[in-house]
Scaffold this motif. Structure first.
Motif, PDB file in Angstrom:
ATOM      1  N   VAL A   1       2.263   1.758  -3.557  1.00 56.28           N
ATOM      2  CA  VAL A   1       1.233   2.406  -4.485  1.00 56.28           C
ATOM      3  C   VAL A   1       1.133   3.652  -4.372  1.00 56.28           C
ATOM      4  N   GLU A   2       0.846   4.216  -2.966  1.00 58.54           N
ATOM      5  CA  GLU A   2       0.614   5.457  -2.435  1.00 58.54           C
ATOM      6  C   GLU A   2       1.843   6.183  -2.906  1.00 58.54           C
TER       7      GLU A   2
ATOM      8  N   SER B   1       1.767  -3.365 -10.322  1.00 60.43           N
ATOM      9  CA  SER B   1       2.533  -2.160  -9.617  1.00 60.43           C
ATOM     10  C   SER B   1       3.929  -2.217 -10.006  1.00 60.43           C
TER      11      SER B   1
ATOM     12  N   ASN C   1      -7.260   1.839  -0.538  1.00 57.01           N
ATOM     13  CA  ASN C   1      -7.696   1.026  -1.470  1.00 57.01           C
ATOM     14  C   ASN C   1      -7.056  -0.112  -2.329  1.00 57.01           C
ATOM     15  N   HIS C   2      -5.482  -0.295  -1.754  1.00 57.19           N
ATOM     16  CA  HIS C   2      -4.913  -1.303  -2.251  1.00 57.19           C
ATOM     17  C   HIS C   2      -4.554  -2.076  -0.932  1.00 57.19           C
TER      18      HIS C   2
ATOM     19  N   GLY D   1       1.073   6.578  -6.873  1.00 57.67           N
ATOM     20  CA  GLY D   1       0.016   6.977  -7.386  1.00 57.67           C
ATOM     21  C   GLY D   1      -0.097   8.532  -7.126  1.00 57.67           C
ATOM     22  N   SER D   2       0.081   8.810  -5.652  1.00 60.74           N
ATOM     23  CA  SER D   2      -0.125  10.184  -5.050  1.00 60.74           C
ATOM     24  C   SER D   2      -1.506  10.621  -5.039  1.00 60.74           C
ATOM     25  N   ALA D   3      -2.538   9.724  -5.009  1.00 60.48           N
ATOM     26  CA  ALA D   3      -3.700  10.030  -5.039  1.00 60.48           C
ATOM     27  C   ALA D   3      -4.377   9.800  -3.551  1.00 60.48           C
TER      28      ALA D   3
ATOM     29  N   THR E   1      -5.338   6.115  -1.863  1.00 63.73           N
ATOM     30  CA  THR E   1      -4.726   4.864  -2.588  1.00 63.73           C
ATOM     31  C   THR E   1      -4.184   3.926  -1.801  1.00 63.73           C
TER      32      THR E   1
ATOM     33  N   GLY F   1       0.799  -1.107   0.113  1.00 67.08           N
ATOM     34  CA  GLY F   1       0.074  -0.146   0.095  1.00 67.08           C
ATOM     35  C   GLY F   1       0.875   1.258  -0.051  1.00 67.08           C
TER      36      GLY F   1
END
Length: 244
Positions: free
Chosen positions: A112-113, A153, A124-125, A116-118, A121, A109
């Motif tokens: 991915v965070e 990823s 959600n993962h 993605g920088s959203a 995130t 997580g």
């Protein structure tokens, strides 16, 4: 009435003189120089378009030949460098190794965070990964389902950072997979399959390698890089007395 201000001012050049100068300059330039655009060629070297991430879209050398794909940058650390490297990120590498061994859902997580920088995130993962992790260990006695969910990823990291893939690494070291690397479509399919195999057979090591790479190259989205102004009080001031 006198002439307008623009025409009467001797410091301004009339529009007709400007147009005549442009026509004279265009007529004296060679035809080949007129056809070539500075945006397409600069000092005889063809330029390329650039993507938003700063990666050149068109790979080519000065003579117009395609650049070998094995010249892409390698990963900062190898797949089995679980403890990382002895540098300024050594403490972060130890943290990544610990998370990959004990809580891979948190490490995935976080990766991915950072990629993605959203907002949201991480949750959600991390949560779906945790469910697949528990399901795989309950039904099959091991974490065999979550890698099917997490391997994209690795492909996203490799594409975003323009890193060398497994096929390119094999071509560079032992000279195999040359035919696959030559074709762009087959090359990307092979790299995606290698990313999948890496997560299936070396899942904890793959997560740790991706975590070390992202922490060295991308800042965490939660870090607020605003300037902080610190008010420092002036030091003690004394007034000297003059001689009487």
């Amino acid at each position: 009435m006198g002439a307008p201000e623009e025409e009467s001012n001797p410091l301004l050049t009339s529009q007709n003189e400007i147009n005549d100068a442009k026509k004279a300059a265009t007529s004296t330039m060679p035809a080949e120089a007129v056809k070539k655009s500075p945006a397409m060629e600069y000092q005889g070297v063809a330029t390329h378009e650039w993507a938003a991430d700063g990666v050149p879209i068109g790979h080519g050398s000065v003579v117009g030949e395609p650049m070998p794909m094995h010249q892409r940058p390698q990963w900062d650390s190898s797949l089995f460098s679980c403890l990382g490297r002895n540098d300024e990120f050594c403490s972060s590498d130890l943290e990544v190794c610990l998370l990959g061994s004990v809580a891979p859902c948190v490490l995935y997580g976080s990766n991915v965070e950072r990629l993605g920088s959203a907002p949201g995130t991480f949750a959600n993962h991390c949560l779906p990964y945790s469910g697949l992790y528990v399901l795989g260990n309950s039904c099959f006695g091991g974490n065999v389902i979550a890698p099917w969910f997490s391997y994209p990823s690795r492909t996203a990291i490799r594409r975003k950072l323009n890193l060398e893939g497994t096929c390119e690494s094999l071509t560079r070291t032992c000279g195999c997979c040359v035919n696959l690397v030559a074709d762009e479509v087959q090359h990307e399919q092979c790299e995606s399959a290698c990313d999948f195999a890496t997560h299936i057979f070396c899942h904890p090591c793959a997560l740790c390698q991706e975590g070390r790479e992202l922490r060295r190259r991308l800042p965490h989205p939660g870090f607020n890089a605003r300037q902080v102004f610190i008010m420092i009080p002036p030091g003690e001031q004394t007034m000297g007395r003059g001689a009487n």
